[in-house]
Design a protein around this motif. Structure first.
Motif, PDB file in Angstrom:
ATOM      1  N   CYS A  30     -14.335  15.280  13.381  1.00  0.00           N
ATOM      2  CA  CYS A  30     -15.436  14.322  13.235  1.00  0.00           C
ATOM      3  C   CYS A  30     -16.309  14.301  14.490  1.00  0.00           C
ATOM      4  O   CYS A  30     -17.541  14.172  14.411  1.00  0.00           O
ATOM      5  CB  CYS A  30     -14.878  12.922  12.965  1.00  0.00           C
ATOM      6  SG  CYS A  30     -14.080  12.742  11.353  1.00  0.00           S
ATOM      7  N   LEU A  50     -12.759   6.197  16.493  1.00  0.00           N
ATOM      8  CA  LEU A  50     -13.061   5.263  15.410  1.00  0.00           C
ATOM      9  C   LEU A  50     -13.706   5.921  14.199  1.00  0.00           C
ATOM     10  O   LEU A  50     -13.636   5.383  13.091  1.00  0.00           O
ATOM     11  CB  LEU A  50     -13.984   4.152  15.935  1.00  0.00           C
ATOM     12  CG  LEU A  50     -13.384   3.237  17.011  1.00  0.00           C
ATOM     13  CD1 LEU A  50     -14.438   2.248  17.493  1.00  0.00           C
ATOM     14  CD2 LEU A  50     -12.159   2.504  16.484  1.00  0.00           C
ATOM     15  N   VAL A  53     -11.562   6.612  10.795  1.00  0.00           N
ATOM     16  CA  VAL A  53     -10.768   5.549  10.177  1.00  0.00           C
ATOM     17  C   VAL A  53     -11.189   5.288   8.733  1.00  0.00           C
ATOM     18  O   VAL A  53     -10.333   5.262   7.823  1.00  0.00           O
ATOM     19  CB  VAL A  53     -10.845   4.265  11.026  1.00  0.00           C
ATOM     20  CG1 VAL A  53     -10.173   3.104  10.295  1.00  0.00           C
ATOM     21  CG2 VAL A  53     -10.193   4.488  12.380  1.00  0.00           C
ATOM     22  N   PRO A  54     -12.470   5.095   8.414  1.00  0.00           N
ATOM     23  CA  PRO A  54     -12.832   4.885   6.993  1.00  0.00           C
ATOM     24  C   PRO A  54     -12.476   6.080   6.112  1.00  0.00           C
ATOM     25  O   PRO A  54     -12.032   5.903   4.967  1.00  0.00           O
ATOM     26  CB  PRO A  54     -14.346   4.652   7.042  1.00  0.00           C
ATOM     27  CG  PRO A  54     -14.634   4.228   8.444  1.00  0.00           C
ATOM     28  CD  PRO A  54     -13.657   4.973   9.293  1.00  0.00           C
ATOM     29  N   LEU A  55     -12.692   7.283   6.640  1.00  0.00           N
ATOM     30  CA  LEU A  55     -12.369   8.478   5.856  1.00  0.00           C
ATOM     31  C   LEU A  55     -10.879   8.545   5.548  1.00  0.00           C
ATOM     32  O   LEU A  55     -10.466   8.832   4.410  1.00  0.00           O
ATOM     33  CB  LEU A  55     -12.824   9.722   6.605  1.00  0.00           C
ATOM     34  CG  LEU A  55     -12.454  11.073   5.972  1.00  0.00           C
ATOM     35  CD1 LEU A  55     -13.120  11.223   4.612  1.00  0.00           C
ATOM     36  CD2 LEU A  55     -12.841  12.216   6.899  1.00  0.00           C
ATOM     37  N   ALA A  57      -8.738   6.065   5.458  1.00  0.00           N
ATOM     38  CA  ALA A  57      -8.374   4.998   4.529  1.00  0.00           C
ATOM     39  C   ALA A  57      -8.720   5.376   3.090  1.00  0.00           C
ATOM     40  O   ALA A  57      -7.972   5.062   2.151  1.00  0.00           O
ATOM     41  CB  ALA A  57      -9.074   3.706   4.927  1.00  0.00           C
ATOM     42  N   ALA A  58      -9.848   6.080   2.908  1.00  0.00           N
ATOM     43  CA  ALA A  58     -10.234   6.512   1.562  1.00  0.00           C
ATOM     44  C   ALA A  58      -9.312   7.611   1.052  1.00  0.00           C
ATOM     45  O   ALA A  58      -8.899   7.617  -0.120  1.00  0.00           O
ATOM     46  CB  ALA A  58     -11.684   6.985   1.568  1.00  0.00           C
ATOM     47  N   ALA A 139      -2.281   4.630   4.384  1.00  0.00           N
ATOM     48  CA  ALA A 139      -3.498   4.544   5.194  1.00  0.00           C
ATOM     49  C   ALA A 139      -3.161   4.181   6.633  1.00  0.00           C
ATOM     50  O   ALA A 139      -3.713   4.764   7.585  1.00  0.00           O
ATOM     51  CB  ALA A 139      -4.446   3.511   4.586  1.00  0.00           C
ATOM     52  N   VAL A 143      -4.026   6.626   9.934  1.00  0.00           N
ATOM     53  CA  VAL A 143      -4.778   6.152  11.098  1.00  0.00           C
ATOM     54  C   VAL A 143      -3.927   6.238  12.357  1.00  0.00           C
ATOM     55  O   VAL A 143      -4.389   6.692  13.419  1.00  0.00           O
ATOM     56  CB  VAL A 143      -5.276   4.715  10.860  1.00  0.00           C
ATOM     57  CG1 VAL A 143      -5.901   4.148  12.127  1.00  0.00           C
ATOM     58  CG2 VAL A 143      -6.281   4.687   9.717  1.00  0.00           C
TER      59      VAL A 143
END
Length: 435
Positions: A30, A50, A53-55, A57-58, A139, A143
């Motif tokens: 990333c 940071l 993190v959203p990726l 979690a998805a 998740a 992370v």
């Protein structure tokens, strides 16, 4: 090898550190594609940590991700045959070293206990997510693995740089990109050069153990999986107990009759009686061999037909065998035996077999009264014989496992079995429901 250096000789130390480093692939990727992070400083590295993190979690919402992470954890955090070889019952198979300790698992470690006590299981699930709780735990694991991996990469690069700096070598700061000042302490600073390397080793060992503990907590089996494993283990134990009872009742009966009949034939000295005894021994032995072959088919799991088990309709064979050994057996059967369901009839046959075997083994050639009654939707079985000196004092051979097996059979069918002294006689009573 001293204790503090022993982890350096264990392969699990390096596989766990490699597992940590691999976790940094996503945040570093990333950072490479994010604009403006070509030459990041401390704030840029914080952003790199940071960004994924959203990726992550998805991605954790995909059920198969949990299975993939569980397999990786088994292979790299708990290396051994259990990570890739499946046992016949579906659980992993563990391996132990020369000291009896599985590699990567210390004595007393929860990983040695595994799932529902299965030996060799590291306590990490390798099945897809079955609930939102599993997805949330996955998740959190992704992370954690990414952040810990990024820290591992940073320390793996920065601490050797510090060691070189203390040794007086000009190197570049991997974070700020500027040259680090060389040590000005001379020999004193150079003597401290190994310290960052030792810190890196300690971090590698401790970080690997912490990640292993986190894997058991976040990738460990859910309550549903634990219940399923417990049910499977209970079924295996019940099956083993049933097979043990089958072997005990069938072979114990055959051997007891053979011993009693052979002794009676030798004592009688009558050729005609000897012929009858040998014929009875042959018939009993043939039936025991059939039972043994059927049980062995179950143990080998060949998939072949298990064969038919005798029921109460064949009880005459048991009574004739007992009579041929010299016992005077009287039988009374009331009620329609054809109404007795197959499972109840087969288990009652084994109970009758065990009861007659106990009479011959402990009391010898004594009168035996057998009563079988089908009434009020119940099957009642009673075996009564006079007590002899050995039976009355409990000096006869045996361990009591036969009567325990009778009670277990009756309990599994929802009935009861009692055995004990009734005046000068010994009585075995069995009460079974027909439905």
């Amino acid at each position: 090898m001293p204790g503090p250096l022993r982890p350096l000789l264990r392969a699990v130390t390096y596989t766990r550190w490699l597992h940590l480093l691999v976790g940094a692939v996503v945040p570093l990727g990333c950072g490479l594609i994010h604009p403006g992070l070509a030459d990041p400083g401390p704030a840029g590295w914080a952003l790199v940590a940071l960004l994924p993190v959203p990726l992550l979690a998805a991605v954790a919402m995909v059920p198969s991700v949990r299975r993939a992470e569980g397999l990786q954890a088994r292979l790299m955090l708990f290396p051994g045959a259990h990570a890739r070889v499946r046992a016949p019952h579906g659980g992993p198979v563990g391996t132990r070293g020369r000291t009896g300790e599985r590699e990567g698992v210390r004595p007393g470690d929860p990983a040695g206990d595994g799932l529902a006590g299965v030996a060799g299981d590291p306590g990490v699930s390798a099945v897809p997510s079955a609930s939102w709780t599993d997805r949330a735990r996955t998740a959190a694991w992704l992370v954690l693995r990414a952040e810990a991996g990024l820290a591992a990469v940073f320390l793996s690069v920065w601490l050797p740089q510090v060691a070189l700096t203390l040794a007086g070598t000009a190197v570049e700061d991997p974070i700020a990109g500027a040259p680090l000042p060389s040590a000005a302490g001379g020999p004193a600073a150079a003597a401290l050069a190994p310290l960052p390397v030792l810190v890196l080793v300690a971090v590698a060992v401790t970080g690997g153990e912490l990640m292993a503990a986190a894997a058991r907590r976040l990738l460990g089996p859910s309550v549903k999986e634990r219940l399923a494993a417990l049910e499977e283990r209970t079924e295996r134990l019940l099956e083993r107990n049933r097979i043990a009872r089958e072997l005990h009742d069938s072979l114990g009966h055959a051997l007891t009759l053979a011993v009693v009949q052979a002794g009676a034939a030798r004592a009688a000295g009558d050729p005609e009686f000897t012929d009858r005894a040998l014929e009875a021994i042959e018939e009993t032995g043939r039936a025991a061999l059939e039972d043994l072959e059927r049980v062995l088919l179950l143990l080998r799991e060949t998939g072949g037909p298990p064969g038919s088990r005798p029921g109460l309709a064949e009880a005459d064979r048991l009574l004739d065998s007992a009579r041929s050994s010299g016992a005077r057996v009287g039988a009374e059967v009331t009620g329609p035996l054809e109404r007795v369901p197959g499972p109840v009839s087969r288990e009652a046959y084994r109970m009758l077999q065990e009861g007659l075997t106990n009479v011959l083994r402990h009391a010898g050639q004594v009168p035996v009264d057998v009563r079988v009654a089908v009434e009020d939707a119940r099957l009642r079985l009673e075996i009564r014989n006079p007590l002899t000196a050995g039976a009355a004092t409990g000096t006869g051979p045996g361990t009591g496992s036969g009567l325990r097996g009778v009670r277990e059979r009756a309990a599994l069918l929802g009935g009861s079995a009692r055995a004990g002294r009734d005046g000068d006689t010994w009585v075995l009573r069995v009460d079974l429901p027909l439905h």
